[in-house]
Design an enzyme around this catalytic site. Sequence first.
Site, mmCIF file in Angstrom:
data_model
loop_
_atom_site.group_PDB
_atom_site.id
_atom_site.type_symbol
_atom_site.label_atom_id
_atom_site.label_comp_id
_atom_site.label_asym_id
_atom_site.label_seq_id
_atom_site.Cartn_x
_atom_site.Cartn_y
_atom_site.Cartn_z
ATOM 1 N N CYS A 328 28.254 38.746 37.963
ATOM 2 C CA CYS A 328 27.449 39.870 37.898
ATOM 3 C C CYS A 328 26.215 39.672 38.737
ATOM 4 C CB CYS A 328 26.919 40.042 36.565
ATOM 5 S SG CYS A 328 26.103 41.916 36.342
ATOM 6 N N HIS A 424 32.017 40.550 33.011
ATOM 7 C CA HIS A 424 31.838 39.572 31.969
ATOM 8 C C HIS A 424 32.872 39.305 30.938
ATOM 9 C CE1 HIS A 424 27.778 39.667 32.868
ATOM 10 N NE2 HIS A 424 27.544 40.881 33.250
#
Length: 493
Positions: A328, A424
């Site tokens: 991310c 994630h």
Amino acid sequence: MAKVIMVQGTMSNSGKSFLAAGLCRIFYQDGYRVAPFKSQNMALNSYITEEGLEMGRAQVMQAEAAGIRPKVCMNPILLKPTSDMGSQVIVNGRVVGNMAAKDYFKYKTTLIPEIKKAFHELEKDADIIVIEGAGSPAEINLKENDIVNMGMAAMVNAPVLLVGDIDRGGVFAQLLGTLMLLEPDEKDRIKGLIINKFRGDKSILDPGIAMLEERGQVPVAGVIPYMDLALEDEDSLTDRFLKKDEGLIDLVVIRYPRISNFTDFSIFEQMSEVSVRYVTSVAELHHPDMIFLPGSKNTMADLKWMRQNGLEAEVKKLSKQIPVFGICGGYQMLGAVIHDPDAVEEGGMLRGMELLPIKTVLQKQKKRCQITGSLAEVNGIFSELSGLPFQGYEIHMGSTTTQQADALENIITDGSNVYGSYIHGLFDRAAVAEAIIRVLAQKKGIRVENGIFEDYQTFKEKQYDKLADTLREYLDMEQIYGMLKEADIRRID
């Protein structure tokens, strides 16, 4: 309408989240339909529900312990700090905007209808709702118009368990001081005190407990021992950040000031021969076998922080020798440039670490979705990951482009040691995590004997049972069930 019980603490990281999770598990094991609730959560670790809505991970953990799927009504307000003075405000899973602390303090009472609406939604399917507070109910500067501690308890007429952390010292002062600072009607809501994280012979505490009950006029409901549990926590005070021992395979996570979703790496802690260390300086790096750049709530500021303290230069140097993997915000840092035309974070343009052939433009609209599939072809040292199944979620405010556009939903690599992904939970499947450790061991010329053996979710289920077993042994559950029986069942307006 459900019965309610609330867990409040004398301070942050006193053990509220785990205690609430353990109670959820106990009630679930005892045959009740149970759900967790926290009206307002401040955390940088968040989760995306099946509906694409964002909530705090503590209530996700508690929902898992309760045997139900996470729903955003379990955490209607989520605050994600963007600086020392302000946070991104998320209501019912969607971003409202960024607010300074003083502005949110004035705004929060307008969210009471949303809190009540979320609570009513949980009541539809729950026999018991376990509510978690935040920080301490005795924080004088935050008591006015409180919506998360005693204000929340009053809203639903909940009996309260007050927990103090003896491991950090001064637990009797914590508990008694909190009781003394409460208003009489607030103190009346406290039905039991809990001493948490105790190490040693409980009989040593007996004189203190007698004094505590005499002066506080509230019974002690239990003394819980320090537990070595591998469950996800979200607090910046997590004990994970303190671990310094180095295993046969040493994984390093860069702990920048605004680190988020560090639970992405928890699965590796299952392996006794693998260490996961969080570092803040070049001196702490030592000789890792792999470096992770985790998520960040302010990617540009955290990249500047790495640049200023020398970590960026050292990571770039080490990337020629060992794998570097960004998730991310960490993935965005690895690219050529980060543009912020709408001042979502810092504004302007910032040169990236120039280790991956990507460019990122930060946008006001946040992407939130769950994602499941099989990894596309992965080149470089981790080619074994190709085709492996994964399940995770994306949560970011940036659009990233690359010549390998078809791989954006999976993993981007420089073809050698550097990798990045928006996913994630990418490592939560045992096959993915074990493949990474296996490759690192082969590169090092060693064998790692103790593997993961099971997916992370299966492992966590066993941890929830272990937590419940410990609480049953050391808590007065008869007293706690008595609190539930005495609690009014009433609908809030």
